[in-house]
Enzyme design. Structure first.
Site, mmCIF file in Angstrom:
data_model
loop_
_atom_site.group_PDB
_atom_site.id
_atom_site.type_symbol
_atom_site.label_atom_id
_atom_site.label_comp_id
_atom_site.label_asym_id
_atom_site.label_seq_id
_atom_site.Cartn_x
_atom_site.Cartn_y
_atom_site.Cartn_z
ATOM 1 C CD GLU A 29 -1.815 -2.305 1.729
ATOM 2 O OE1 GLU A 29 -0.636 -2.563 2.065
ATOM 3 O OE2 GLU A 29 -2.751 -3.108 1.878
ATOM 4 C CG PHE A 31 -9.376 -9.475 11.552
ATOM 5 C CD1 PHE A 31 -8.094 -9.805 11.988
ATOM 6 C CD2 PHE A 31 -9.659 -9.546 10.194
ATOM 7 C CE1 PHE A 31 -7.122 -10.206 11.087
ATOM 8 C CE2 PHE A 31 -8.691 -9.950 9.285
ATOM 9 C CZ PHE A 31 -7.419 -10.275 9.730
ATOM 10 C CD GLN A 32 -7.049 -7.164 7.841
ATOM 11 O OE1 GLN A 32 -7.958 -7.002 7.039
ATOM 12 N NE2 GLN A 32 -5.855 -7.632 7.483
ATOM 13 C CE LYS A 44 -17.100 -6.608 3.966
ATOM 14 N NZ LYS A 44 -16.198 -7.712 3.933
ATOM 15 C CG MET A 60 22.289 13.287 3.156
ATOM 16 S SD MET A 60 23.423 14.453 2.374
ATOM 17 C CE MET A 60 22.419 15.036 1.009
#
Lengths: 557, 191
Positions: A51, A113-114, A163, A470
């Site tokens: 993602e 969940f999630q 959802k 760097m």
């Protein structure tokens, strides 16, 4: 027409002109992906490897095209993986709409969940965010979200859709009239323009300091006309680099920590800084008291909060920088400043302004110049973050706006792969080049799979110094060469890695191999990864140490 | 614009003072988090914040009391103005504003102290809203100095609980805090 919430999302996106989205499916966005499946002839979804890559792709797409980038992710880890991408877009004012799924409303707040509070997490890094709790408000929320992302000073917006909202049915009517801007932006007041014009006319040594705002506002033509009219040199922040062609006679190049000596020196001699679309980052100004000592600042920007935030403005003009500049141009008459021009030319041609890297060696400068000679003028050049990014900023001769895609404000290592993919897709698969380092590339090299799947003509050039260059440079300069955790000594074979992903892979060990490999890369149809081996001790110079001034500039290693 | 709204932080303007802001905001969930979060992440200090619904249920009114120099004051106003849910924000002129705070205070009352406390309450025009053998709840409305003075007076008696609402403010005379969104309906001069 009765549609589900998920269908409403895709319909509104299509209605508002979005034909490409990036993302990654998951449990809480199954319905949105089902709607995308059914509408795949009108809206194309690009799946990434992660993602974070999708978020950077939406951002890169937005930077390269000026159109809003859209990214979709599932709840929980899908949503949190977007966070770095959203923050990157926020710091560089890039219009991105993130749509996340969430668990159904009855499950919210139960540590389901999630489930994660992505609204709370992204509040400080979005222009605005929403959780949709009523399907009848979904269409207008998506429209408003797109409008907020793109209007005024652009930035990311996140819409979290539980959802049950995605499955709920609702009457859908296409939008009848344009969505009103969230925050009304008034045109710059005549009185402010008058004061600005007066200040410019009175100045002996004006200096135009242009930033990312000029690129975002597509105001490059107005800026060039303005510079010619008032006979003033232009210095650029890194975000403003592509706004003015590198070979334009008024352009002195980048200012700031790793800016050109001439640009920073001329700026320090000026009596008026005309800052256009600039936010005066600490990396750009160095010491703030010294930055303004002995000179006035005319600040032109669209965001009122930037006026006086980092540098006090003597006069400020609020508004779209393109509109402000064109109205200033009609007020002003042609000016000439011969003495100032002479002084500038003196600085431009002094030895400190003519630093070049070693010849006959595979230096970053040689690689960048060779790429420039082969790339088209409007080819997008993306970077990751670190030394290679500064070298590209210093040596690549940009000639068209939106051709530099780089993470300035947040300095996100790992930005490059996703962003280059998004930019390439946004420009209808035009050849795109990503300059990266072995450190940055290692962070998100998984997106090579995305480039291969879509057969993108993407050339990835890894400036491989076998170190986190760097940070190593700072350790060399400020930490007595104690190279803590910056010497990587990794055994990754980037050529084999490229081949394993299905991309072309080449290695360049010396300058003699440069031309041949780039020739093959620029002739390839799909992605190519080039491992360009450079010296670990190569430094980014000149450098003005943090909080310093032009008098502290370090020119040689 | 120029002059004092452009971030000049020279010595004459760097004096730190307390100031009052009145806001009209969308009555959406999370709006308080957005505002308090902005104070926290930009390192602005907030003294008090009070919020309530207005006559229009879609709009809430917030009064913020904060502390800082002119630079902080200006940045707070500009950053708050950028929030989508903030419709109006106004820096209130203390000379032209009615400021009030509500105090509820519970005292442990010993035998023989009751009269003294009641006398003090009547001087401050506080109300006794609950009374038992050993405890008393006092209610006082007023501006901050008055409330502070009352609390200071009562400390020796033994305060067991204290809560104050924070400042709430309304401009005097014909001044009305307007919803800027409605003002811009005509669309003139808009980019």
């Amino acid at each position: 027409m009765m549609l589900t919430g998920a269908q409403i999302i895709t319909e509104v996106l299509i209605d508002e002109g979005i034909d490409k989205v990036f993302g990654y499916p998951g449990g809480a966005v199954l319905n949105i992906y089902d709607a995308l499946y059914k509408s795949s002839d009108r809206i194309r979804h690009y799946i990434t490897s992660h993602e974070q890559g999708a978020a950077h792709s939406a951002d890169g797409y937005a930077r390269a095209t000026g159109r809003t980038g859209v990214v979709i992710a599932t709840s929980g880890p899908g949503a949190t993986n977007l966070v770095t991408g959203i923050a990157t877009a926020y710091l560089d004012s890039s219009p991105v709409l993130a749509i996340t799924g969430n668990v159904g409303q009855p499950l919210i707040g139960k540590d389901s969940f999630q489930e994660v509070d992505i609204i709370g997490i992204t509040m400080p890094i979005t222009k605005h965010n929403y959780m949709v709790k009523d399907v009848t408000k979904l269409a207008d929320t998506v429209r408003e979200g797109l409008m907020i992302a793109a209007s005024g000073r652009p930035g990311p917006v996140l819409i979290d859709v539980p959802k049950d909202i995605q499955t709920a049915l609702c009457e859908y009517t296409p939008r009848q009239k344009p969505v009103r801007p969230a925050k009304i932006l008034k045109k710059a007041a005549e009185a402010d323009l008058e004061r600005a014009a007066e200040l410019i006319v009175k100045a002996q040594r004006p200096f135009i300091y242009a930033g990312g705002g000029v690129v975002i506002a597509n105001a490059a033509p107005q800026l060039l006309e303005f510079a010619d009219l008032i006979d003033a040199p232009i210095g650029l922040s890194m975000m403003g680099l592509s706004a003015v062609p590198a070979d334009h006679p008024k352009n002195l190049g980048m200012t700031g920590m790793h800016g050109k000596f001439a640009a920073s020196k001329v700026m320090s001699k000026s009596d008026l800084i005309i800052a256009v679309g600039i936010r005066f980052s600490d990396r750009a100004t160095g010491s703030k008291p010294e930055f303004v000592r002995g000179r006035r600042v005319l600040h032109i920007d669209i965001d009122p909060a930037e006026i006086g935030k980092n540098i006090p403005a003597y006069v400020a003009v609020l508004g779209d920088v393109g509109d402000v500049l064109s109205r200033l141009n009609t007020r002003l008459t042609k000016q000439t400043r011969l003495e100032w021009e002479e002084e500038i030319n003196g600085i431009r041609h002094c030895p400190d302004s003519r630093l070049e890297m070693q010849k006959g060696k595979l230096t970053p400068q040689a690689i960048i110049e060779e790429v420039r000679s082969r790339a088209e003028d409007d080819a997008v050049i993306a970077t990751d973050v670190g030394q290679h990014q500064m070298w590209v900023s210093q040596y690549y001769r940009f000639s068209a706006p939106r051709t530099l895609v780089t993470s300035g404000g947040l300095g996100t290592m790992g930005f490059g792969m996703g962003a280059a993919i998004g930019a390439c897709i946004g420009n209808n698969k035009k050849r795109t080049v990503l300059f990266t380092g072995d450190g940055s590339f290692h962070m998100n090299l998984n997106e090579t799979a995305t480039a291969v799947s879509n057969n993108l003509p993407l050339i990835v050039i890894i400036m491989n110094n076998n170190a986190l260059g760097m940070v190593r440079q700072w350790q060399t300069m400020f930490f007595d060469k104690r190279y803590s955790n910056t010497t990587l000594n990794r055994k990754t074979d980037f050529v084999k890695l490229a081949e394993a992903f299905g991309a072309g892979g080449y290695r360049i060990n010396n300058i003699g191999e440069l031309d041949g490999v780039l020739g093959k890369a620029f002739g390839a149809a799909g992605p190519v990864i080039i491992d360009a081996v450079i010296d670990s001790d190569e430094m980014v110079l000149p450098m003005i140490p943090p909080g310093g001034t032009i008098n502290d500039i370090i020119l040689r290693g | 614009m120029n002059g004092n709204m452009n971030g000049n932080t020279d010595e004459t303007t760097a004096k730190k003072t307390k100031f009052i802001l009145c806001l009209l905001v969308r009555n959406e969930s999370g709006v308080l988090t957005r505002i308090s979060g902005l104070f926290a992440r930009r390192a602005f200090n907030i003294d008090s914040l009070s919020v309530g619904e207005t006559e229009n249920p879609l709009i809430s009114r917030i009064t913020i009391s904060a502390f800082g120099d002119e630079y902080i004051r200006e940045q707070i106003i500009k950053q708050l103005s950028k929030l989508h849910d903030v419709l109006t924000i106004e820096l209130m002129d203390p000379e032209k504003t009615v400021l009030r705070e509500l105090l509820l205070l519970k005292l442990h009352v010993k035998k023989g102290e009751q009269n003294e406390i009641m006398q003090a309450a009547s001087v401050f025009r506080a109300k006794i809203v609950d009374l038992s053998q050993s405890a008393m709840i006092l209610e006082l409305t007023g501006d901050t100095p008055k409330i502070n003075a009352f609390i200071e007076f009562l400390v020796p008696y033994g305060i067991t609980e204290l809560c104050r609402t924070g400042i709430t403010a309304v401009g005097r005379g014909n001044y009305i805090l307007k919803n800027i969104e409605e003002e811009n309906e005509d669309g003139t001069d808009v980019l």
